[in-house]
Design an enzyme around this catalytic site. Structure first.
Site, PDB file in Angstrom:
ATOM      1  N   ASP A 188      -6.515   0.878   0.988  1.00 58.42           N
ATOM      2  CA  ASP A 188      -6.409   1.384   2.459  1.00 58.42           C
ATOM      3  C   ASP A 188      -7.774   0.942   2.904  1.00 58.42           C
ATOM      4  OD1 ASP A 188      -8.130   3.252   1.907  1.00 58.42           O
ATOM      5  OD2 ASP A 188      -7.153   4.923   2.523  1.00 58.42           O
ATOM      6  N   LYS A 245       0.815  -1.176  -0.055  1.00 58.09           N
ATOM      7  CA  LYS A 245       0.156   0.064   0.121  1.00 58.09           C
ATOM      8  C   LYS A 245       1.074   1.167  -0.108  1.00 58.09           C
ATOM      9  CE  LYS A 245      -1.603   1.615   3.737  1.00 58.09           C
ATOM     10  NZ  LYS A 245      -2.456   1.908   4.905  1.00 58.09           N
TER      11      LYS A 245
END
Length: 110
Positions: A50, A32
């Protein structure tokens, strides 16, 4: 380390992110965070998965669970589902996660 030059030397964007997320000299980056950084320096084709984006994808019935990806393959699978949703919805993939994030947070940041 000439980071930008090194990152641009990768022809395959997945291998670029694999290197960046796995490079031992760069502490604290997973997929991420690596995706976020690469997008912030102008490279395209990376989804930022997220908790807000994952929850929105569950609401849209793209994913069954908002559980964050637990490994590389899990991240790539969920990112591909996001990519397919973007194609189906005719929304730019590189902008979709920001739209989903904004839907959950009520904020628009860029």
């Amino acid at each position: 380390m000439r980071l930008r030059e090194l990152l641009l030397s990768f022809e395959d964007p997945i291998k670029r992110r694999d290197w960046f997320a796995g490079e031992r000299r760069i502490k604290g980056l997973g997929y991420k965070e690596a995706s976020h950084f690469l997008r912030n320096i102008g490279l395209k084709g990376y989804g930022i998965l997220d908790k807000h984006v994952l929850r929105c994808l569950v609401d849209l019935e793209v994913l069954d669970s908002p559980r964050p990806p637990s490994n590389r393959n899990d991240y790539l699978e969920k990112e591909e589902l996001l990519r397919q949703f973007a194609r189906d919805a005719r929304i730019n993939f590189d902008e979709l996660d920001l739209v989903l994030w904004s839907m959950k947070t009520g904020e628009i940041l860029k």
